[in-house]
Write a protein that holds these residues in place. Structure first.
Motif, PDB file in Angstrom:
ATOM      1  N   GLY A  71       0.776  -1.223   0.000  1.00 24.70           N
ATOM      2  CA  GLY A  71       0.000   0.000   0.000  1.00 24.70           C
ATOM      3  C   GLY A  71       0.810   1.276   0.000  1.00 24.70           C
ATOM      4  N   ALA A  72       0.356   2.245   0.780  1.00 24.28           N
ATOM      5  CA  ALA A  72       1.012   3.550   0.809  1.00 24.28           C
ATOM      6  C   ALA A  72       2.426   3.463   1.365  1.00 24.28           C
ATOM      7  CB  ALA A  72       0.188   4.539   1.642  1.00 24.28           C
ATOM      8  N   GLY A  73       2.660   2.568   2.334  1.00 23.21           N
ATOM      9  CA  GLY A  73       4.013   2.417   2.862  1.00 23.21           C
ATOM     10  C   GLY A  73       4.990   1.998   1.787  1.00 23.21           C
ATOM     11  N   ARG A  74       4.552   1.101   0.932  1.00 23.72           N
ATOM     12  CA  ARG A  74       5.393   0.656  -0.186  1.00 23.72           C
ATOM     13  C   ARG A  74       5.711   1.813  -1.120  1.00 23.72           C
ATOM     14  NH1 ARG A  74       3.850  -0.488  -5.276  1.00 23.72           N
ATOM     15  NH2 ARG A  74       5.332  -1.669  -6.568  1.00 23.72           N
ATOM     16  N   THR A  75       4.705   2.598  -1.494  1.00 18.58           N
ATOM     17  CA  THR A  75       4.962   3.698  -2.426  1.00 18.58           C
ATOM     18  C   THR A  75       5.750   4.823  -1.764  1.00 18.58           C
ATOM     19  OG1 THR A  75       2.737   4.628  -1.995  1.00 18.58           O
ATOM     20  CG2 THR A  75       2.980   3.167  -3.893  1.00 18.58           C
ATOM     21  N   GLN A 135     -10.246   3.037  -7.707  1.00 17.81           N
ATOM     22  CA  GLN A 135      -9.376   3.380  -8.829  1.00 17.81           C
ATOM     23  C   GLN A 135      -8.921   4.838  -8.781  1.00 17.81           C
ATOM     24  OE1 GLN A 135     -11.972   2.297 -12.073  1.00 17.81           O
ATOM     25  NE2 GLN A 135     -11.296   0.161 -12.079  1.00 17.81           N
ATOM     26  N   MET A 136      -9.672   5.673  -8.113  1.00 16.42           N
ATOM     27  CA  MET A 136      -9.358   7.100  -8.050  1.00 16.42           C
ATOM     28  C   MET A 136      -8.264   7.438  -7.046  1.00 16.42           C
ATOM     29  SD  MET A 136     -13.240   8.618  -8.180  1.00 16.42           S
ATOM     30  CE  MET A 136     -12.708  10.278  -7.742  1.00 16.42           C
ATOM     31  N   PHE A 137      -7.961   6.496  -6.149  1.00 14.65           N
ATOM     32  CA  PHE A 137      -7.048   6.822  -5.056  1.00 14.65           C
ATOM     33  C   PHE A 137      -5.881   5.837  -4.960  1.00 14.65           C
ATOM     34  CE2 PHE A 137     -11.104   8.734  -3.905  1.00 14.65           C
ATOM     35  CZ  PHE A 137     -10.714  10.032  -3.580  1.00 14.65           C
ATOM     36  N   PRO A 138      -5.050   5.761  -5.992  1.00 13.29           N
ATOM     37  CA  PRO A 138      -3.867   4.904  -5.896  1.00 13.29           C
ATOM     38  C   PRO A 138      -2.906   5.455  -4.857  1.00 13.29           C
ATOM     39  CG  PRO A 138      -3.713   6.300  -7.840  1.00 13.29           C
ATOM     40  CD  PRO A 138      -5.099   6.497  -7.275  1.00 13.29           C
ATOM     41  N   GLY A 163      -4.689  12.471  -1.097  1.00  8.65           N
ATOM     42  CA  GLY A 163      -5.104  11.324  -1.893  1.00  8.65           C
ATOM     43  C   GLY A 163      -5.758  11.790  -3.177  1.00  8.65           C
ATOM     44  N   GLY A 164      -5.686  10.956  -4.215  1.00 11.33           N
ATOM     45  CA  GLY A 164      -6.316  11.297  -5.486  1.00 11.33           C
ATOM     46  C   GLY A 164      -5.745  12.539  -6.128  1.00 11.33           C
ATOM     47  N   GLY A 165      -4.507  12.883  -5.783  1.00 12.34           N
ATOM     48  CA  GLY A 165      -3.873  14.073  -6.347  1.00 12.34           C
ATOM     49  C   GLY A 165      -4.134  15.350  -5.575  1.00 12.34           C
ATOM     50  N   GLN A 166      -4.838  15.261  -4.461  1.00 12.71           N
ATOM     51  CA  GLN A 166      -5.128  16.436  -3.636  1.00 12.71           C
ATOM     52  C   GLN A 166      -4.283  16.424  -2.365  1.00 12.71           C
ATOM     53  OE1 GLN A 166      -9.520  15.965  -3.195  1.00 12.71           O
ATOM     54  NE2 GLN A 166      -9.604  18.068  -3.951  1.00 12.71           N
ATOM     55  N   SER A 219      -6.336   0.547  -0.714  1.00 18.71           N
ATOM     56  CA  SER A 219      -5.456  -0.484  -0.188  1.00 18.71           C
ATOM     57  C   SER A 219      -6.320  -1.652   0.255  1.00 18.71           C
ATOM     58  CB  SER A 219      -4.647   0.058   0.990  1.00 18.71           C
ATOM     59  OG  SER A 219      -5.493   0.254   2.113  1.00 18.71           O
ATOM     60  N   ARG A 220      -5.702  -2.663   0.807  1.00 20.07           N
ATOM     61  CA  ARG A 220      -6.489  -3.800   1.288  1.00 20.07           C
ATOM     62  C   ARG A 220      -7.409  -3.386   2.441  1.00 20.07           C
ATOM     63  NH1 ARG A 220      -2.353  -7.579   4.808  1.00 20.07           N
ATOM     64  NH2 ARG A 220      -1.269  -5.882   5.891  1.00 20.07           N
ATOM     65  N   MET A 221      -7.069  -2.289   3.137  1.00 16.54           N
ATOM     66  CA  MET A 221      -7.921  -1.811   4.227  1.00 16.54           C
ATOM     67  C   MET A 221      -9.077  -0.948   3.729  1.00 16.54           C
ATOM     68  SD  MET A 221      -5.443  -1.146   7.524  1.00 16.54           S
ATOM     69  CE  MET A 221      -4.458   0.178   6.826  1.00 16.54           C
ATOM     70  N   SER A 222      -9.057  -0.628   2.439  1.00 15.76           N
ATOM     71  CA  SER A 222     -10.159   0.162   1.867  1.00 15.76           C
ATOM     72  C   SER A 222     -10.570  -0.425   0.520  1.00 15.76           C
ATOM     73  CB  SER A 222      -9.741   1.625   1.713  1.00 15.76           C
ATOM     74  OG  SER A 222      -8.600   1.734   0.872  1.00 15.76           O
ATOM     75  N   SER A 223     -10.484  -1.727   0.411  1.00 19.47           N
ATOM     76  CA  SER A 223     -10.875  -2.408  -0.826  1.00 19.47           C
ATOM     77  C   SER A 223     -12.385  -2.297  -1.029  1.00 19.47           C
ATOM     78  CB  SER A 223     -10.484  -3.882  -0.760  1.00 19.47           C
ATOM     79  OG  SER A 223     -11.266  -4.550   0.232  1.00 19.47           O
ATOM     80  N   PRO A 224     -12.881  -2.537  -2.244  1.00 16.96           N
ATOM     81  CA  PRO A 224     -14.335  -2.510  -2.451  1.00 16.96           C
ATOM     82  C   PRO A 224     -15.086  -3.438  -1.501  1.00 16.96           C
ATOM     83  CG  PRO A 224     -13.218  -2.488  -4.563  1.00 16.96           C
ATOM     84  CD  PRO A 224     -12.156  -2.694  -3.525  1.00 16.96           C
ATOM     85  N   GLU A 225     -14.458  -4.566  -1.161  1.00 17.19           N
ATOM     86  CA  GLU A 225     -15.110  -5.506  -0.253  1.00 17.19           C
ATOM     87  C   GLU A 225     -15.210  -4.927   1.162  1.00 17.19           C
ATOM     88  OE1 GLU A 225     -13.919  -7.280  -3.826  1.00 17.19           O
ATOM     89  OE2 GLU A 225     -12.619  -6.272  -2.366  1.00 17.19           O
TER      90      GLU A 225
END
Length: 299
Positions: free
Chosen positions: A19-23, A224-227, A253-256, A200-206
């Motif tokens: 997730g974000a830690g990786r990036t 998809q909007m918040f890589p 997030g999302g460029g903001q 991320s897996r903590m905010s997946s669609p599921e």
């Protein structure tokens, strides 16, 4: 503007395997930082263990020509937090910044949570941030300063459902961040926070389907909007030596990138304050139109 680089700098990133830690870790390495990739490879709820996520990020950094070392310790243990800092000093001889990103999640309604759920969230989010920050603090004090970047959450601000355990722990991280920011400047230490809006897996669609009680397909577009790549620039900037901020909280997030802050108005005052005074002046007490920022991050 001159490119902001981290050549010769060492940064510890917790929860850096996914997730974000990786990036965060990849962006730091691409700007010249030597990175400690700390991640015990646990499941979303904190169970299990795997060296794989940290190793994969380290290998990715090295393949791109960067320098990195893995740590598989848990932030929830004081010895583990100390070992992460020691990994930086043993491998690279210094430490310049810490990004406390490690986190777990298990969203449920308040009435369905048990005491252990709250303890697990506090152990990882709050105490994990305490332990890693404190392990780095002594080194920062001795060496003239450093930067601490703590991961916050809008869940602590009542903006998300099923966040009493997670959001409550993150609320503790907000208080810790601002308190560290009050103590740090005399040592050359800054402390700031970032609340990521990332898929991320903590905010997946599921997960979002469970939290919001709506079909998972409703949240595919949102994900998809918040890589995580679009959140990392703000976190990495807060870790840069040129960043003048201290005691500030950003949402990204999302460029903001946005600021969030505590504010206070003038309210009312009376030498003989009564319950009726409060009731009769509630509109004035609640009016934030002329409110000002408060705390170390007030300016």
């Amino acid at each position: 503007m001159t490119e902001l680089r981290f050549d010769g700098k060492v940064v510890l990133v917790t929860g850096a395997g996914r997730g974000a830690g990786r990036t965060h870790a990849l962006l730091l390495a691409s700007r010249g930082a030597k990175v400690v990739v700390a991640d015990p490879g646990v499941a979303m709820d904190g169970s299990g263990h795997s060296n794989g996520p940290a190793d994969e990020v380290v290998n990715e950094i090295k393949a791109a020509g960067g320098e990195a070392v893995a740590s598989y310790e848990s932030v929830s243990e004081e010895k583990g937090a100390a070992a992460m800092v020691e990994a930086a000093l043993d491998s690279f001889g210094r430490l310049d910044a810490v990004i406390n990103n490690a986190g777990i999640a298990a969203p449920e309604l308040f009435e369905d949570h048990v005491a252990g759920d709250f303890r697990r969230m506090l152990d990882v989010h709050y105490l994990g941030t305490v332990f890693v920050s404190q392990a780095a603090w002594g080194y920062f004090v001795k060496n003239g300063g450093g930067r601490i970047v703590n991961t916050l959450s809008e869940g602590a601000m009542g903006m998300l459902n099923m966040q009493t355990a997670y959001g409550g722990a993150k609320g503790g991280v907000i208080g810790l961040t601002l308190a560290l920011a009050a103590e740090g400047p005399k040592y050359g230490i800054s402390a700031n926070g970032i609340a990521p809006r990332v898929s991320s897996r903590m905010s997946s669609p599921e997960v979002l389907s469970h939290v919001n009680q709506r079909p998972a397909e409703n949240f595919v577009r949102v994900s998809q909007m918040f890589p995580p790549e679009l959140c990392s620039p703000a976190a990495v900037y807060l870790a840069h030596e040129s960043c003048p901020l201290n005691g500030k909280m950003l949402v990204s997030g999302g460029g903001q990138v946005m600021r969030v802050a505590f504010m206070q108005n003038a309210g009312i005052s009376s030498d003989n304050l009564t319950i009726e005074d409060i009731a009769g002046n509630l509109d004035t007490i609640m009016d934030m139109s002329a409110a000002v920022h408060v705390g170390v991050g007030a300016s």
